[in-house]
Design a protein around this motif. Structure first.
Motif, short mmCIF file in Angstrom:
data_model
loop_
_atom_site.label_atom_id
_atom_site.label_comp_id
_atom_site.label_asym_id
_atom_site.label_seq_id
_atom_site.Cartn_x
_atom_site.Cartn_y
_atom_site.Cartn_z
N ARG A 160 0.63 -1.27 -0.11
CA ARG A 160 -0.16 0.41 0.24
C ARG A 160 1.17 1.68 0.06
NH1 ARG A 160 -4.44 -1.98 -1.78
NH2 ARG A 160 -5.95 -0.43 -0.42
N ASP A 169 -10.19 -2.68 1.26
CA ASP A 169 -8.75 -1.77 2.15
C ASP A 169 -8.58 -2.35 3.14
OD1 ASP A 169 -8.76 -0.28 -0.14
OD2 ASP A 169 -10.36 0.92 0.34
N LYS A 183 -5.76 -4.87 5.94
CA LYS A 183 -5.46 -5.58 5.67
C LYS A 183 -4.93 -6.84 6.49
CE LYS A 183 -1.40 -2.55 4.50
NZ LYS A 183 -0.29 -2.07 5.06
N ARG A 213 -6.57 3.88 7.83
CA ARG A 213 -6.15 2.18 7.34
C ARG A 213 -6.16 1.24 8.67
NH1 ARG A 213 -0.69 6.22 6.77
NH2 ARG A 213 -2.09 7.07 9.53
#
Length: 375
Positions: free
Chosen positions: A22, A181, A183, A144
């Motif tokens: 990313r 999006d 992880k 994130r």
């Protein structure tokens, strides 16, 4: 015909984001060379981290698309090569920020990642579904986000997220697959088929330690851990390995379920962790005529929040109540969580509301070194 300059070529490649790390491929040392010719051809040589990179086709497509947008480009040729051992070592150092030992990065004194351990007293209350939907909702807000599927025996997160790809290994470093999006890492990515995992406590602890230390998540805003139900080995290990993690307790409205869930939250007293809040799942079912039916009773989440407030001697909020919804189950079966597939549904709105509350909590700077020296 205008031939793109070297700087224009590199600027275009800087828009290509590695699907696992990313980050732009130009920052990762993945661009070996790129050149434009007078006839409109552009040729790029891209370094993959490993020979069997599972996303080589995605990288090739993205590089070709980025270069094709430049004026004067009529054809793009993308060749692939593999990083040498020295280049992989440089990549790992770049990702680690020069740190000699990574350890568990979420425990670093400068880490700003908020860690939420999603717990329940018993199985079957929808804890994993809540975890993946919150993760996707938070990622959709631009945060994130990562998930560690810490339910080693009952792993389900890969299926709920629609992940079939195995993690990529770069020497001892593991790159987690990305879906919606987010992880994700899970023991389910390392076992063949639907084989059971029959491990004792020390092996569970070591597996969790590897997930937290050897998997490269990068700089996350939020990390969610999907814990197994109860207060067993993993719950204790989380308290030891992630002392700053906050506990989110999932329950159903049933009084008996709230009694059991209280134990999952009360473990925070022993581990010194904070209870971030209570989430009530399966709160009610909306009938065709618009009325609601409380299949599992009512009030369990509120009762649990009050009890935990007394137990931990700190206010514990009931963050939200999620109704029963067929689309929630369908999203889990299809690998497309309901907050993405049916965001206007009542269940999705409840989950999005909880995500809003978790998202606005500031990443505190208290106690962090800011690198400022008074003069």
């Amino acid at each position: 015909m205008t031939t793109p300059s070297d700087s224009a070529l590199l600027a275009a490649l800087a828009t290509v984001i590695d699907p696992e790390l990313r980050r732009p491929i130009t920052e990762l040392g993945m661009v070996a060379s790129v050149a434009a010719f007078d006839d409109g051809r552009v040729q790029a040589l891209i370094r993959l981290t490993i020979a069997g990179c599972p996303l080589r086709e995605t990288i090739t497509r993205d590089v070709s698309a980025a270069l094709s947008k430049l004026d004067g480009v009529t054809d793009v040729i993308v060749d692939l090569t593999v990083m040498t051992a020295e280049q992989r070592a440089e990549l790992k150092e770049r990702l680690k920020g020069g740190a000699a030992e990574r350890g568990i990065p979420f425990n670093d004194e400068n880490s700003l990642t908020r860690v939420y351990a999603v717990a329940s007293g018993k199985g079957g209350v929808g804890k994993s579904s809540v975890t993946v939907n919150l993760a996707c909702a938070l990622a959709a807000k631009g945060l994130r986000v990562g998930i560690v599927d810490a339910d080693i025996y009952g792993f389900s997160v890969p299926g709920l997220m629609g992940i079939t790809q195995a993690p990529t290994r770069v020497d001892e470093m593991i790159l987690p697959p990305v879906a919606h999006d987010v992880k994700v890492i899970s023991i389910g990515m390392f076992v063949a088929g639907n084989q059971p995992v029959a491990w004792r406590g020390p092996m569970l602890h070591r597996a969790l330690e590897q997930f937290l230390g050897d998997v490269y998540f990068g700089d996350l805003d939020i990390l969610l851990l999907d814990l197994p139900p109860g207060t067993g080995d993993i719950a204790i290990s989380v308290g030891q390995l992630l002392p700053k993690a906050e506990i989110l307790v999932v329950t159903t409205p049933q009084a008996a379920a709230a009694d059991v869930a209280e134990r999952a939250g009360a473990i925070a007293v022993q581990t010194g962790q904070k209870v971030a809040g209570v989430i009530e799942n399966m709160s009610f079912l909306t009938l065709p005529d618009g009325s609601t039916m409380e299949l599992f009773g009512s009030g369990g989440g509120e009762i649990l929040a009050k009890r935990l407030s007394q137990t931990v001697n700190s206010p514990v909020e009931l963050l939200g109540q999620i109704p029963l919804d067929v689309a929630l189950r369908e999203g889990g079966d299809s690998g497309l969580p309901i907050v993405l597939s049916a965001p206007q549904s009542a269940a999705a709105q409840a989950l999005l509301g909880i995500a809003d509350k978790l998202a606005v909590r500031p990443r505190g700077l208290s106690g962090l070194k800011l690198g400022v020296t008074p003069r």
